[in-house]
Write a protein that holds these residues in place. Structure first.
Motif, PDB file in Angstrom:
ATOM      1  N   PRO A 186       0.851  -1.192   0.000  1.00 16.11           N
ATOM      2  CA  PRO A 186       0.000   0.000   0.000  1.00 16.11           C
ATOM      3  C   PRO A 186       0.887   1.241   0.000  1.00 16.11           C
ATOM      4  O   PRO A 186       1.685   1.440   0.935  1.00 16.11           O
ATOM      5  CB  PRO A 186      -0.809  -0.126   1.278  1.00 16.11           C
ATOM      6  CG  PRO A 186      -0.687  -1.576   1.683  1.00 16.11           C
ATOM      7  CD  PRO A 186       0.653  -2.010   1.222  1.00 16.11           C
ATOM      8  N   ASP A 217      -5.971   4.039  -1.448  1.00 17.11           N
ATOM      9  CA  ASP A 217      -5.985   2.593  -1.692  1.00 17.11           C
ATOM     10  C   ASP A 217      -5.110   2.184  -2.891  1.00 17.11           C
ATOM     11  O   ASP A 217      -5.385   1.185  -3.575  1.00 17.11           O
ATOM     12  CB  ASP A 217      -7.423   2.094  -1.929  1.00 17.11           C
ATOM     13  CG  ASP A 217      -8.339   2.408  -0.753  1.00 17.11           C
ATOM     14  OD1 ASP A 217      -7.818   2.389   0.381  1.00 17.11           O
ATOM     15  OD2 ASP A 217      -9.516   2.641  -0.986  1.00 17.11           O
ATOM     16  N   VAL A 219      -2.258   0.353  -4.378  1.00 19.45           N
ATOM     17  CA  VAL A 219      -1.400  -0.773  -3.986  1.00 19.45           C
ATOM     18  C   VAL A 219      -0.540  -1.139  -5.205  1.00 19.45           C
ATOM     19  O   VAL A 219      -1.078  -1.350  -6.303  1.00 19.45           O
ATOM     20  CB  VAL A 219      -2.215  -1.976  -3.505  1.00 19.45           C
ATOM     21  CG1 VAL A 219      -1.291  -3.136  -3.142  1.00 19.45           C
ATOM     22  CG2 VAL A 219      -3.092  -1.579  -2.313  1.00 19.45           C
TER      23      VAL A 219
END
Length: 866
Positions: A186, A217, A219
């Motif tokens: 992340p 969010d 990643v």
């Protein structure tokens, strides 16, 4: 640019080379055969031209290989600035270009290694000096042992640890073996942790604030530790170069299958010219301002980026509130999923044995590449053939010698064809000798000057004497004397090598000839020179033909000056130009760069025991003494004793032995040379035995010489005089003189001067033969014998040259003058012997201008049988 550089294959080049050489050889041979050129002249000229074509086309074919050999030797000593010629299009050219690329890469690596050592030394010096100062104060009791002092020492120790850790990380990534363990990361939490760490370690930099912008969010697939290291180094660099209270902006955006990380500080920024160098190890020390740091952060950031398959660079900063661009802006582009990398065991990376660790791959070359030096001078291919015997130290080009050799060749082509020997022959020989003497680097040496003087006297023989055999002997003697004088030989083997060196100079001097020819084409830049020659020749031909056709007197002068230039004569003259010019040019190179003809080998190893050399010499002495006794018996016993004892007539007896005695004399000199080399000289007794034994052998040899000369004299009185018998007489007499010189050298036990003395006396003996007019001498003695005995071989006397005509005319020997004509020579053919003959022949000539066959001239051929 070499002649065959455009060909892209070595095999094709070799094929073209062979084909061109064969075509030239066949064409020259056919031309010479059609033009009636003698084989003895056609073959060497054909070989010379074929070699010249081969040398011309082969230029540059193997020079890169020789250059690479020399360059590799220089690189082994640490000189990585060397380069080789890479203009060829074939496999050798590709190898040369690969070699130059390797050399540039090695030079870059070597320079970076030097920079790394210098930078690490500089970085280690500061914390070590500070730590040493703190510890010295603590040991000497000057400074207080309070937590502040210890914290200062700890800070310097941590700085050293950080530098070592950075160097270890850089070495791992630089080797291309840094482990990469991708995992889902992340990005928001990772940046938050990195910013928090940077703010916690703010004491190492400036008090700045961070503005982070990252998609929620997000990643990515990356190695968490390496990606954290990348971000931490960028934040550390930005904080160090930002002013107090400044803002460091961190932004992340997604672009297709990649994401972009940018760090923008408010510092002084990076000059566009230095944006690449700051990623080098310790590049921040040179390219940016600001203090602190190890100078390795950005280098590690770049390698981590490349480890993930991304790119990093400095870009122009965004404009500030007032519209001016401030600060530095680093942009990192990374893939959302890094490429696969093979796993590497950690123990390999941490191996304490440097030899076990993999060799690092060189980083990209710096933008400031070292200047390319000129290529190394190629080592001539012929150096491998001649070795140390005849080195080529880069003999400088001499256009004057090339022009002189061609001038002598042109003179020979004009003068020699269709003329008998005379002034023209002497002029050609003297001109060629002058060019060779001017070229000699030892032309002021007394021995070389003496040889030059002897050669000049030999060159006058064609003008003084009409005998062809004297011309041949004079040419051979002159060539030997010139070769020895140019090489300054001192020993008999050195003389032999000197004579062989002259023809070999035509091969050894090809590199020098190539350099000289390059100088010729360099004058006026080649095309201008050729254009000048063509225009000059055209002007000579056009205006010459017009003016010659307009004036009869000028036409007569031109006919007298220019030789006959029909096709056949032109071919012959062209062959003579190449042959004579080539011989003179080879002699000039021999004088410029003489070989080492007298090699300094192992010294003579005398025998351990005296009898090993003395016994064979005493045996030869005994044999010669027995011969002496036999000669005394013949002298006192007379002809009857010889016939009664041997059954031979005295004439047969003397004829049987003079040849063997001449050979025995020559072999005796060999025995003396070997014995003198092997005989020890350590004690006075050894030296006394040398003088006694070899001196006795010399005296007995002189008796043999006297006997041989006496036998030859008796034989000539009985059977007549010939050229061969005269030469044998002179040769035997010269051997006797050499024996006397050997005896003198043995008495002094010093013979270094002996070989040269033998050569000079031999040439003087030949000049003496020419001076006494041998054909006239032979005619005189045969006619005197005829007056005494009534026996003479008229056919042999008819074969003598014009040198004998005055003697034959004075004796009214018309039988010996049959078939002779009064020569009508031009001034280039003038010869003293033929000129004197022309004064006597008219009173014997008939209506046809030649001496008619005379009746009553019997031939007694047996009188001159050998």
């Amino acid at each position: 640019m070499t002649p065959l550089s455009w060909v892209g294959s070595v095999k094709v080049k070799l094929g073209l080379l062979v084909a061109a050489s064969v075509v030239v050889a066949v064409a020259v041979t056919s031309l010479g055969s059609a033009g009636g050129v003698p084989v003895a002249l056609s073959i060497p000229v054909t070989i010379l031209l074929a070699l010249a074509v081969t040398q011309l086309l082969a230029v540059g074919m193997t020079s890169p290989l020789r250059e690479m050999t020399a360059a590799a030797g220089r690189m082994a000593t640490g000189d990585y600035a060397v380069r080789v010629t890479d203009t060829s299009s074939d496999e050798v050219g590709e190898l040369a270009r690969a070699f130059n690329t390797m050399a540039r890469d090695l030079a870059t690596v070597d320079q970076q290694r030097r920079d790394l050592v210098a930078g690490v030394s500089h970085e280690l010096r500061t914390p070590l000096a500070a730590l040493s100062g703190v510890l010295e104060n603590l040991v000497d009791g000057v400074g207080p042992t309070d937590p502040t002092s210890l914290r200062s020492a700890l800070a310097q120790t941590e700085r050293l640890s950080a530098l070592v850790a950075d160097l270890l990380d850089l070495a791992r990534v630089d080797a291309g073996k840094a482990p990469l363990s991708p995992a889902p990361v992340p990005l928001g939490p990772l940046l938050a942790d990195a910013v928090a760490e940077a703010m916690t370690l703010g004491a190492l930099g400036r008090a700045v604030t961070y503005d982070v912008s990252v998609p929620d969010d997000l990643v990515v697939s990356a190695d968490p530790d390496r990606l954290h290291q990348l971000v931490a180094n960028l934040l550390d660099n930005a904080s160090r170069h930002s002013p107090a209270g400044g803002v460091v902006r961190v932004s992340v955006s997604v672009q297709g299958d990649r994401y972009r990380l940018e760090v923008h500080d408010a510092g002084p920024g990076v000059d566009p010219a230095d944006r690449e160098r700051v990623f080098e190890p310790f590049g921040t020390l040179r390219a940016t301002s600001g203090g602190g740091g190890t100078g390795l952060g950005l280098a590690i950031a770049r390698w981590v980026t490349e480890l993930h398959g991304g790119s990093i660079s400095f870009v122009d900063p965004e404009p500030g509130p007032q519209g001016a661009a401030i600060g530095a802006r680093v942009r990192v582009d990374l893939p959302l999923r890094p490429p696969d990398r093979p796993a590497v065991r950690q123990e390999t990376l941490m191996s304490p044995n440097p030899a076990a660790a993999p060799a690092p791959t060189p980083p990209p070359a710096s933008s400031e590449a070292p200047a390319t030096p000129p290529p190394t001078a190629p080592r001539p291919l012929l150096d491998d053939v001649f070795g140390t015997f005849w080195t080529e130290p880069g003999t400088p080009a001499r256009l004057s010698l090339l022009a002189g050799a061609l001038g002598v060749g042109l003179l020979a082509a004009i003068v020699l064809p269709f003329r008998v020997q005379g002034i023209g022959t002497s002029l050609v020989l003297l001109a060629g000798g002058g060019v060779v003497l001017v070229a000699s680097k030892d032309r002021r040496d007394p021995f070389t000057l003496a040889c030059a003087a002897l050669c000049a006297l030999l060159a006058l023989v064609p003008t003084v004497r009409a005998a062809d055999w004297l011309l041949v002997l004079s040419l051979l003697a002159g060539a030997v004397t010139a070769a020895v004088g140019l090489t300054r030989g001192r020993t008999l083997p050195g003389f032999i090598v000197s004579c062989l060196s002259w023809p070999l100079a035509g091969l050894r001097g090809l590199p020098w000839l190539g350099r000289t020819a390059a100088r010729v084409t360099g004058l006026g830049q080649g095309a201008a020179l050729l254009r000048t020659l063509v225009l000059s020749l055209a002007g000579l031909v056009v205006f010459g033909l017009l003016l010659v056709s307009a004036d009869a007197l000028l036409a007569e002068w031109v006919d007298a000056a220019l030789p006959d230039l029909t096709l056949d004569t032109f071919v012959l003259r062209a062959f003579l130009l190449v042959a004579v010019g080539g011989v003179v040019l080879a002699g000039a190179y021999l004088g410029l760069n003489p070989p080492r003809v007298d090699r300094t080998g192992q010294p003579a190893r005398p025998v351990e025991r005296r009898y090993e050399w003395l016994a064979p010499v005493l045996v030869v002495d005994a044999v010669f003494a027995a011969f002496l006794v036999a000669q005394a018996a013949v002298f006192f016993g007379g002809h009857d004793y010889v016939r009664r004892t041997t059954g031979l007539t005295y004439a047969d007896y003397v004829h049987q032995g003079f040849g063997q005695l001449t050979v025995a004399t020559a072999l005796t000199l060999l025995v003396i040379a070997v014995a003198a080399r092997k005989a020890p000289r350590a004690t006075p007794a050894d030296r006394l035995w040398i003088r006694v034994a070899l001196g006795a052998l010399c005296l007995l040899t002189l008796v043999v010489v006297a006997s041989a000369l006496h036998r030859m004299h008796l034989y000539q009185e009985a059977y007549g005089f010939t050229r061969l018998r005269l030469l044998v007489d002179v040769f035997e007499g010269w051997l006797g003189l050499v024996v006397l010189l050997v005896a003198a050298a043995g008495a002094a036990l010093h013979a270094r001067w002996l070989p040269r003395a033998g050569l000079v006396t031999a040439v003087v003996a030949l000049l003496g033969i020419a001076a006494v007019n041998p054909d006239a001498w032979i005619a005189q003695h045969n006619l005197d014998r005829y007056d005494d005995t009534g026996k003479v071989d008229w056919s042999y006397l008819q074969g003598l040259s014009d040198d004998a005509v005055p003697v034959l005319a004075d004796h009214d020997a018309a039988c010996a003058l049959v078939g002779r004509e009064d020569a009508r020579d031009d001034w280039l053919e003038w010869n003293l012997g033929r000129s004197r003959a022309a004064d006597h022949l008219p009173r014997f000539a008939g209506a046809t201008g030649s001496v008619a066959s005379a009746d009553g001239c019997p031939s007694d051929a047996a009188t001159t049988a050998d």
